[in-house]
Write a protein that holds these residues in place. Structure first.
Motif, short mmCIF file in Angstrom:
data_model
loop_
_atom_site.label_atom_id
_atom_site.label_comp_id
_atom_site.label_asym_id
_atom_site.label_seq_id
_atom_site.Cartn_x
_atom_site.Cartn_y
_atom_site.Cartn_z
N ILE A 107 6.78 2.65 -3.04
CA ILE A 107 6.68 1.74 -1.89
C ILE A 107 6.21 2.52 -0.65
O ILE A 107 6.62 3.65 -0.41
CB ILE A 107 8.04 1.04 -1.63
CG1 ILE A 107 7.94 0.04 -0.48
CG2 ILE A 107 9.16 2.03 -1.39
CD1 ILE A 107 9.17 -0.84 -0.31
N CYS A 108 5.30 1.90 0.14
CA CYS A 108 4.77 2.59 1.32
C CYS A 108 5.66 2.32 2.54
O CYS A 108 6.52 1.45 2.50
CB CYS A 108 3.34 2.13 1.60
SG CYS A 108 3.22 0.46 2.25
N ASP A 109 5.43 3.06 3.60
CA ASP A 109 6.28 2.94 4.79
C ASP A 109 6.21 1.55 5.42
O ASP A 109 7.21 1.02 5.89
CB ASP A 109 5.88 3.99 5.83
CG ASP A 109 6.22 5.40 5.36
OD1 ASP A 109 7.01 5.51 4.39
OD2 ASP A 109 5.69 6.36 5.93
N ASP A 110 4.99 0.97 5.43
CA ASP A 110 4.84 -0.36 6.03
C ASP A 110 5.66 -1.40 5.26
O ASP A 110 6.35 -2.22 5.85
CB ASP A 110 3.36 -0.79 6.03
CG ASP A 110 2.55 0.05 7.01
OD1 ASP A 110 3.15 0.52 8.01
OD2 ASP A 110 1.35 0.24 6.79
N CYS A 111 5.57 -1.35 3.94
CA CYS A 111 6.32 -2.32 3.14
C CYS A 111 7.82 -2.08 3.27
O CYS A 111 8.61 -3.02 3.30
CB CYS A 111 5.89 -2.24 1.67
SG CYS A 111 4.28 -3.00 1.37
N LEU A 112 8.21 -0.81 3.34
CA LEU A 112 9.64 -0.50 3.46
C LEU A 112 10.20 -1.06 4.77
O LEU A 112 11.30 -1.61 4.81
CB LEU A 112 9.84 1.02 3.40
CG LEU A 112 11.29 1.51 3.37
CD1 LEU A 112 12.05 0.92 2.21
CD2 LEU A 112 11.33 3.04 3.29
N ILE A 128 8.12 -6.52 -3.01
CA ILE A 128 7.15 -6.36 -1.93
C ILE A 128 6.19 -5.22 -2.29
O ILE A 128 6.58 -4.21 -2.86
CB ILE A 128 7.88 -6.07 -0.59
CG1 ILE A 128 6.90 -6.06 0.57
CG2 ILE A 128 8.65 -4.77 -0.64
CD1 ILE A 128 7.60 -6.01 1.93
N ASN A 129 4.90 -5.42 -2.00
CA ASN A 129 3.90 -4.36 -2.26
C ASN A 129 2.64 -4.66 -1.46
O ASN A 129 2.53 -5.72 -0.85
CB ASN A 129 3.58 -4.27 -3.76
CG ASN A 129 2.83 -5.48 -4.25
OD1 ASN A 129 1.61 -5.57 -4.12
ND2 ASN A 129 3.56 -6.46 -4.80
N CYS A 130 1.71 -3.73 -1.46
CA CYS A 130 0.43 -3.95 -0.80
C CYS A 130 -0.62 -3.07 -1.47
O CYS A 130 -0.33 -2.47 -2.50
CB CYS A 130 0.53 -3.65 0.70
SG CYS A 130 0.67 -1.90 1.09
N THR A 131 -1.82 -2.97 -0.89
CA THR A 131 -2.84 -2.16 -1.56
C THR A 131 -2.48 -0.68 -1.56
O THR A 131 -3.07 0.10 -2.29
CB THR A 131 -4.22 -2.32 -0.87
OG1 THR A 131 -4.02 -2.21 0.53
CG2 THR A 131 -4.85 -3.63 -1.22
N GLN A 132 -1.53 -0.28 -0.72
CA GLN A 132 -1.16 1.13 -0.67
C GLN A 132 0.03 1.46 -1.55
O GLN A 132 0.45 2.61 -1.62
CB GLN A 132 -0.85 1.53 0.78
CG GLN A 132 -2.05 1.43 1.70
CD GLN A 132 -3.27 2.13 1.13
OE1 GLN A 132 -3.25 3.33 0.91
NE2 GLN A 132 -4.33 1.39 0.84
N CYS A 133 0.62 0.45 -2.18
CA CYS A 133 1.83 0.74 -2.95
C CYS A 133 2.07 -0.28 -4.06
O CYS A 133 1.43 -1.32 -4.09
CB CYS A 133 3.03 0.82 -2.02
SG CYS A 133 3.60 -0.76 -1.38
N GLY A 134 3.00 0.04 -4.93
CA GLY A 134 3.39 -0.89 -5.98
C GLY A 134 2.93 -0.45 -7.36
O GLY A 134 2.29 0.58 -7.51
#
Ligand SMILES: [Zn+2]
Ligand SMILES: [Zn+2]
Length: 765
Positions: A107-112, A128-134
């Protein structure tokens, strides 16, 4: 002056936010053109002032999304088209598939931040996830990486999620696993396995489940928790009673458990942590890192008995973070045991229908309905001389692409323990995750599952298959069963060493030192203490440890006392029965008599295995009579030796020359060691001396081979070099006269064999 260029970018550039990155970069620099995904990666055309274009090219490399990996950029100048804007165009896909799949990301910082923000619509949403994580690799069923080809296909995005998914300026633009409470997967907590079907639930219900799960952990219960690549068994690490129960249920008396934390301060409190290690712990790959214990606590004895290191990883899924969040109501600094959920000799459990396998272990199950397509364990790393050494390569590190040009498709089937498979096609070599020990039906099924998966994803049909010389390995039998392929048998230690040659780009002849457990030799004996002069194509065996007998074959691996008995009987004959040594007491009198009869009748398997010599030394010092996991005795010897702080000394040894080969005689070594044991010398000192002697033997042989062959480069490989004390001493002694290489990204243990097999096969066709 204006110009227009066309770029073709290959590598891991899909599903990692690459197109929005290009889009935004063009807007910033006032460039026009388009960007799109195509089968090989990303295609870009940009137009604008020449100065701006060169800045674009620079930032394309330096500011690319951290999850991306650019393998190659093809660039050419083309005529101007004079558009006004930058577009993200529809992806073009034809039959040819892009092979570059992104690894799973923590998980990335933004999603966290969003996960824990009350006003966010994904507050406490465990997916929760995005293009930078998951998740990536573990949810992909086929390529291209697009939602319909992932296990997210069954979840139809709600309007809001779809809006994010289609907005190029959004962090979730084409984030394939994008989801929320309204449209995505949900969690469920169950006690028995009657109803495993997961229904969509609200924030309120999710919160209730998380609260309950946290309170169960606090009470000392064992939970099976679904992660990215499979299930973990989880309990409170500081609750030694729970850990003890977990050990009993798993019938795993001593093998260390991995731990999970969500706070760096907790790690720093108990372990030494340098900058490099800190970076790895918090990296997107989130491996288990072996860290030296700084402050011994009573609870650590249950986690990692007699060890000096703890295996620690940082929380990596939103669900992990939520569990920690709710646990903090009860505990200030929670630490969790997070061990792979599998039955002994079975692969990791990944699906709800496999949960029956965990019945004897878990009290509760925290499940969810986002399917895992390919199971994937946690990776294990350690840091040596400020560089990472990978011990188990799995989540976050696979698939791993390496540049390698081949004319034909080559499959490397690996060995038996810690097995992996590798494929080479066109311009790359890719190696699989850790597949466990290939010793039984269940793990063999996983091996076949993995082969089928890679063959589909990479559109790979083997033309050449490389395999281990050992006739009884399942991987060998698989290779031999294939039809219409060229088969190349590769000696185990040659494969080990060539894997290291390949990693370091070495193409000429070198001296190779392979210290290993088991490897089938050209003479039919079990090799494992080998010195080769080799290149990628072939090898000459130049030196090895004098053969000794394994009484009862594999039994001698589980009971190292059998090796000790052989060695001492060989040196002392019947006088061995008069010795007052711990290990002799672990056998019945009749058993020892039988061993001596077997030795007299030469009924044993011959080996030169260095791993077994470590087992023997450990056993003679009274450290281990029965081994419950691979290399346990040798690991304990390393741990005990680590306590020694005095002046270094070494045991005696002898090197004899027979024709062109040097034979290292261990007799003087063990005789001297025995004397020191009888004199009750400090065992840490004896253990250290053993390590130092082996490092010294390596140097002696390398110097002889340098004189004979004029070679100045030494490559170290084999499972025994997972022993950092031995590696450290060896490198230190050798570095004065040689250039020394050892495996880092590729594995020194048997997990590295499949890569070596492919490279050797490629040289021999
Ligand atoms: Zn994210
Ligand atoms: Zn949604």
């Amino acid at each position: 002056m204006k110009k227009r260029i066309s770029l073709h970018i290959k590598g891991v550039v899909q599903g990692v936010g690459f197109r929005p990155f290009v889009y935004n970069l063009c807007q910033k620099l006032n460039l026009s053109g388009f960007v799109l995904n195509d089968p090989q990666g990303v295609k870009i055309e940009v137009e604008g002032e020449a100065k701006k274009i060169s800045r674009f090219l620079k930032e394309l490399k330096t500011k690319a999304p951290s999850a991306s990996y650019i393998e190659k950029i093809e660039k050419k100048e083309i005529p101007l088209k004079e558009e006004k804007k930058i577009f993200i165009k529809e992806s073009v896909f034809d039959k040819e598939k892009s092979v570059f799949i992104c690894v799973d990301l923590s998980i990335c910082d933004d999603c966290l931040k969003e996960l824990l923000s009350k006003n966010n619509r994904r507050y406490f949403y465990p997916f929760i996830n995005c293009t930078q994580c998951g998740p990536r690799f573990t949810i992909i069923k086929d390529v291209p990486y697009d939602r319909p080809f992932t296990t997210m296909k069954k979840f139809k995005m709600c309007k809001t999620c779809l809006g994010e998914y289609e907005d190029p300026s959004n962090r979730r633009f084409h984030a394939q696993p994008n989801a929320c409470f309204c449209c995505g997967p949900s969690i469920k907590l169950i006690k028995d396995l009657k109803n495993r079907k997961v229904e969509r639930i609200s924030l309120k219900e999710t919160k209730k489940i998380l609260e309950k799960a946290a309170s169960l952990i606090k009470e000392g219960k064992i939970l099976a928790i679904k992660g990215i690549g499979g299930y973990h068994l989880c309990c409170d690490a500081k609750n030694s009673q729970s850990v003890k129960i977990l050990r009993e249920r798993k019938q795993r008396p001593t093998k260390p458990f991995a731990l999970m934390v969500d706070d760096l301060k907790v790690v720093e409190k108990y372990c030494f942590l340098n900058k490099k290690e800190k970076g790895l712990l918090l990296s997107k790959e989130r491996p288990i890192l072996l860290l030296k214990i700084k402050k011994e606590e009573p609870w650590m004895q249950a986690i990692a008995p007699q060890q000096k290191y703890l295996g620690i990883m940082f929380a990596y899924t939103p669900l992990h973070y939520l569990i920690f969040h709710f646990l903090k109501k009860y505990q200030k600094e929670p630490i969790l045991v997070m061990t792979s959920a599998n039955k002994k000799d079975f692969p990791l459990v990944k699906e709800e229908k496999e949960l029956d396998q965990l019945k004897e272990f878990a009290d509760y199950y925290l499940i969810h309905n986002r399917p895992i397509y390919l199971r994937c364990d946690d990776s294990i790393l350690r840091v040596f001389k400020n560089k990472e050494i990978i011990i188990r390569k799995a989540r976050g590190y696979t698939p791993l692409f390496l540049d390698f040009k081949v004319k034909k498709n080559i499959l490397g089937c690996g060995a038996e323990l810690k097995s992996t498979v590798s494929f080479a096609k066109n311009n790359y070599l890719v190696t699989s995750s850790y597949l466990g020990d290939l010793k039984n039906y269940a793990n063999y099924q996983f091996f076949l599952e993995t082969l089928a998966y890679y063959q589909k994803i990479f559109d790979f049909k083997p033309e050449i298959v490389a395999y281990d010389l050992h006739p009884n390995y399942l991987s060998t039998q698989y290779a031999l069963s294939l039809k219409d392929v060229v088969k190349v048998a590769v000696q185990h230690h040659h494969a080990h060493l060539v894997s290291c040659l390949f990693e370091h780009g070495l193409k000429e002849k070198v001296i190779g030192v392979c210290f290993d457990g088991v490897g089938f030799g050209l003479d039919g004996n079990i090799w494992g203490g080998e010195f080769f002069v080799l290149d990628r194509k072939s090898f000459l065996r130049k030196a090895y440890f004098k053969y000794f007998g394994l009484i009862g074959q594999d039994k001698a691996i589980q009971e190292p006392g059998r090796i000790s008995f052989y060695i001492l009987y060989h040196i002392l004959k019947e006088k061995v029965f008069d010795l007052d040594l711990e290990f002799l007491k672990s056998f019945k009198k009749e058993q020892l008599k039988l061993f001596s009869t077997l030795i007299k009748k030469k009924m044993y398997v011959l080996t030169s295995s260095c791993g077994r010599l470590f087992d023997c030394a450990s056993n003679l010092l009274g450290l281990k009579n029965k081994v419950t996991y691979e290399a346990e005795a040798a690991i304990l010897l390393e741990m005990v030796a680590g306590d020694f702080k005095g002046k270094k000394s070494r045991f005696d040894f002898q090197i004899k020359k027979e024709k062109d080969t040097y034979i290292i005689d261990w007799e003087p070594l063990f005789l001297e060691m025995l004397k020191e044991i009888k004199r009750k010398k400090n065992i840490s000192e004896i253990a250290y001396k053993f390590h130092y002697t082996l490092a010294y033997i390596i140097k002696e042989i390398c110097c002889k081979l340098e004189r004979d062959c004029g070679l100045k480069e030494v490559v170290l490989s084999g499972g025994v070099f997972q022993n950092l004390l031995l590696l450290k001493e060896t490198v230190k002694i050798l570095e004065k006269d040689f250039k020394v290489y050892h495996p880092q990204k590729l594995l020194t243990n048997d997990g590295g064999v499949s890569v070596g097999q492919v490279v050797v096969a490629n040289e021999n066709i």
